[in-house]
Scaffold this motif. Structure first.
Motif, PDB file in Angstrom:
ATOM      1  N   ASP A  22       7.711 -12.729   9.764  1.00 40.27           N
ATOM      2  CA  ASP A  22       6.614 -11.763   9.649  1.00 40.27           C
ATOM      3  C   ASP A  22       7.104 -10.333   9.834  1.00 40.27           C
ATOM      4  N   THR A  23       8.360 -10.170  10.200  1.00 39.66           N
ATOM      5  CA  THR A  23       8.919  -8.836  10.379  1.00 39.66           C
ATOM      6  C   THR A  23       8.859  -8.057   9.083  1.00 39.66           C
ATOM      7  N   ALA A  24       8.242  -6.880   9.131  1.00 35.79           N
ATOM      8  CA  ALA A  24       8.054  -6.072   7.926  1.00 35.79           C
ATOM      9  C   ALA A  24       7.364  -4.772   8.306  1.00 35.79           C
ATOM     10  N   VAL A  25       7.320  -3.858   7.348  1.00 32.79           N
ATOM     11  CA  VAL A  25       6.438  -2.705   7.464  1.00 32.79           C
ATOM     12  C   VAL A  25       5.089  -3.110   6.868  1.00 32.79           C
ATOM     13  N   TYR A  26       4.044  -2.929   7.633  1.00 29.84           N
ATOM     14  CA  TYR A  26       2.701  -3.306   7.212  1.00 29.84           C
ATOM     15  C   TYR A  26       1.939  -2.052   6.768  1.00 29.84           C
ATOM     16  N   TYR A  27       1.320  -2.171   5.598  1.00 34.21           N
ATOM     17  CA  TYR A  27       0.606  -1.044   5.008  1.00 34.21           C
ATOM     18  C   TYR A  27      -0.874  -1.379   4.864  1.00 34.21           C
ATOM     19  N   CYS A  28      -1.697  -0.417   5.202  1.00 34.47           N
ATOM     20  CA  CYS A  28      -3.130  -0.537   4.987  1.00 34.47           C
ATOM     21  C   CYS A  28      -3.479   0.041   3.613  1.00 34.47           C
ATOM     22  N   ASN A  29      -4.381  -0.628   2.936  1.00 38.25           N
ATOM     23  CA  ASN A  29      -4.855  -0.177   1.626  1.00 38.25           C
ATOM     24  C   ASN A  29      -6.373  -0.143   1.651  1.00 38.25           C
ATOM     25  N   ALA A  30      -6.942   0.932   1.144  1.00 41.28           N
ATOM     26  CA  ALA A  30      -8.395   1.025   1.022  1.00 41.28           C
ATOM     27  C   ALA A  30      -8.738   1.315  -0.434  1.00 41.28           C
ATOM     28  N   ALA A  31      -9.561   0.484  -1.021  1.00 37.74           N
ATOM     29  CA  ALA A  31     -10.063   0.716  -2.379  1.00 37.74           C
ATOM     30  C   ALA A  31     -11.395   1.431  -2.251  1.00 37.74           C
ATOM     31  N   VAL A  32     -11.456   2.647  -2.774  1.00 41.28           N
ATOM     32  CA  VAL A  32     -12.627   3.488  -2.519  1.00 41.28           C
ATOM     33  C   VAL A  32     -13.191   4.038  -3.809  1.00 41.28           C
ATOM     34  N   THR A  33     -14.437   4.473  -3.737  1.00 39.45           N
ATOM     35  CA  THR A  33     -15.064   5.246  -4.798  1.00 39.45           C
ATOM     36  C   THR A  33     -15.383   6.625  -4.237  1.00 39.45           C
ATOM     37  N   VAL A  34     -14.951   7.644  -4.959  1.00 38.78           N
ATOM     38  CA  VAL A  34     -15.279   9.015  -4.565  1.00 38.78           C
ATOM     39  C   VAL A  34     -16.694   9.294  -5.051  1.00 38.78           C
ATOM     40  N   LEU A  35     -17.607   9.524  -4.126  1.00 37.17           N
ATOM     41  CA  LEU A  35     -19.026   9.586  -4.469  1.00 37.17           C
ATOM     42  C   LEU A  35     -19.363  10.756  -5.387  1.00 37.17           C
ATOM     43  N   THR A  36     -18.656  11.844  -5.272  1.00 37.52           N
ATOM     44  CA  THR A  36     -18.991  13.031  -6.059  1.00 37.52           C
ATOM     45  C   THR A  36     -18.563  12.906  -7.518  1.00 37.52           C
ATOM     46  N   THR A  37     -17.580  12.053  -7.785  1.00 37.58           N
ATOM     47  CA  THR A  37     -17.064  11.936  -9.154  1.00 37.58           C
ATOM     48  C   THR A  37     -17.130  10.518  -9.707  1.00 37.58           C
TER      49      THR A  37
END
Length: 122
Positions: free
Chosen positions: A90-105
């Motif tokens: 399990d040794t690794a660099v762990y990355y967070c990902n967020a899938a988002v919508t920009v509300l203004t566009t």
């Protein structure tokens, strides 16, 4: 400014536990889902776990099923990865990902954190 920031990595012995956190910020965002990826040295980045922000349905890599749990705090725009029974692989660099919508566009974007190192010793 739109960003995701991770915390919680570190060093642990095999069989131990760690909890990663990731907070997404940005007042004009709608967060659709979160995910945790990891990249071990010399390997490609791989998906570890995924959670829908609405409804909370989850998905896991086979290698972590039954050991890792992804969860989110909807009000805080924060996602967690509870990692139990850790193994050296399990040794690794762990990355967070967020899938988002920009509300203004109405633009769809994927945001990545800077990564946090998890080291599991045998």
């Amino acid at each position: 400014q739109v960003q995701v920031v991770e915390s919680g990595g570190g060093f642990v012995q095999a069989g131990g536990s760690l909890r990663l956190s990731c907070a997404a910020s940005g007042s004009t965002l709608r967060i659709n889902s979160f995910a945790w990826y990891r990249q071990a040295q010399g390997n490609q980045r791989e998906l570890v776990a995924h959670i829908m922000n609405y409804g909370g349905s989850t998905d896991y890599a086979d290698s972590v099923k039954g050991r890792f749990t992804i969860s989110r705090d909807y009000a805080k725009n924060t996602v967690y990865l509870q990692m139990n029974s850790l193994k050296p692989e399990d040794t690794a660099v762990y990355y967070c990902n967020a899938a988002v919508t920009v509300l203004t566009t109405s633009e769809y974007r994927e945001l990545w954190g800077q990564g946090t190192l998890v080291t599991v010793s045998s």
